[in-house]
Every structure is written in structure tokens, then in C-alpha cells.
Design an enzyme around this catalytic site. Sequence first.
Site, PDB file in Angstrom:
ATOM      1  N   CYS A  37       0.881  -1.177   0.000  1.00  0.00           N
ATOM      2  CA  CYS A  37       0.000   0.000   0.000  1.00  0.00           C
ATOM      3  C   CYS A  37       0.913   1.220   0.000  1.00  0.00           C
ATOM      4  O   CYS A  37       2.111   1.086  -0.256  1.00  0.00           O
ATOM      5  CB  CYS A  37      -0.991  -0.030   1.165  1.00  0.00           C
TER       6      CYS A  37
HETATM    7  C1  RB5 Z   1      -4.075   5.185   0.795  1.00  0.00           C
HETATM    8  O1  RB5 Z   1      -4.143   6.507   0.462  1.00  0.00           O
HETATM    9  C2  RB5 Z   1      -3.078   4.906   1.870  1.00  0.00           C
HETATM   10  O2  RB5 Z   1      -3.560   5.346   3.079  1.00  0.00           O
HETATM   11  C3  RB5 Z   1      -2.767   3.434   1.904  1.00  0.00           C
HETATM   12  O3  RB5 Z   1      -2.257   3.049   0.671  1.00  0.00           O
HETATM   13  C4  RB5 Z   1      -1.753   2.985   2.908  1.00  0.00           C
HETATM   14  O4  RB5 Z   1      -0.634   3.814   2.892  1.00  0.00           O
HETATM   15  C5  RB5 Z   1      -2.223   2.753   4.252  1.00  0.00           C
HETATM   16  O5  RB5 Z   1      -1.468   2.344   5.141  1.00  0.00           O
END
Ligand code: RB5
Length: 164
Positions: free
Chosen positions: A78
Site C-alpha cells: 500500500c
Molecule cells: C491510501 O491513500 C493509503 O492510506 C494506503 O495506501 C496505505 O498507505 C495505508 O497504510
Amino acid sequence: MIQSQEIESDKRLRIGIAADHGGFMMKEFLLKMLSNSNYEVIDFGNSVLNKDDDYPDFVIPMADAIASGNLDRGIAVCGSGVGACIAANKVDGAKACLITETFSARQGVEDDNMNIICLGGRVITEALAAELVNIFLNAKFSGAARHNRRLAKVAAIESRKSET
Ligand code: RB5
């Protein structure tokens, strides 16, 4: 940079990969890198870049597949790697960790039997991600008694949950 040809395995491991929009580009990069490897790679999505998607929708099914034995290892990406890691570790049997350097990519598997590597698509370079994934996939759990003892204490928390 580590090239996919350098990734070798004595067994055809089944690898899952999952990412939200924050990790989408890195997932695509890693998928391409792994496409010529000896691994069977299953893409849990997202299959498109959608800025409104949510990492649990992709990471949890992948963690479930690991917990049920359908996958050997997972890669969760993420933006920071944090949300993916928190989500994955809610699944009993998932041992996920956010990794940013090579020592832990190896030792996390050797000592702690880490089965999901979490990466920050907005934090580390593709070159480092490739190196971390390569190390993670080639590392093996030592099976040493002291590590099994520690992991049994962690697993005991999972049985405690199911008793309530
Ligand atoms: C998404 O914007 C972001 O919050 C997600 O990809 C991640 O970094 C969460 O931990």
C-alpha cells in the site's frame, strides 16, 4: 538492481501479491519482475488503479489464502505498507511485516517465519523493493527450537481469540 533472472527457487512456490492504489504501480513492477521467475504468482488485485479502493479488500483474501495453505508467501503493498500489514496480521496464521531494509527481509523469515512482506509503494524505490522481495522469497525458516517456541507463544494468542 536485482533482476528477475536472479530469483531462483528449488521448489515452485505459490506467491500472492496484493495492493491498493498506493501500491498499485509497485505491484505492477513486481509482477513484471516475477513474470520470468520460477514462482507461480497470483495477483489478488487491485487489477486497475482506483484511487478510491481499500487495501483490506485485496490484502485479506491473500492472507486468507496463505492461512489456508493455498499460497506459500505473500507480497502486500500500500502507500506506506502500514495498513496492509495491520490488515494482514488480523488473519490467523498470517505473519506479515513492513520491511524497509535487507537484514529484516531475510531474518524475518529465518527467525520469525514471516510469510507476508509488506512494502510501502510511496516510500521505497523499485530497486529496493526488488531486492527485498528477492531476499524474502529466497529465505527459509530455520526451524530452530527457540524460534518455534516463540512462534508457539504467538500462535497461542490466536487460539485464545477463538475460545472467546
Ligand atoms: C491510501 O491513500 C493509503 O492510506 C494506503 O495506501 C496505505 O498507505 C495505508 O497504510
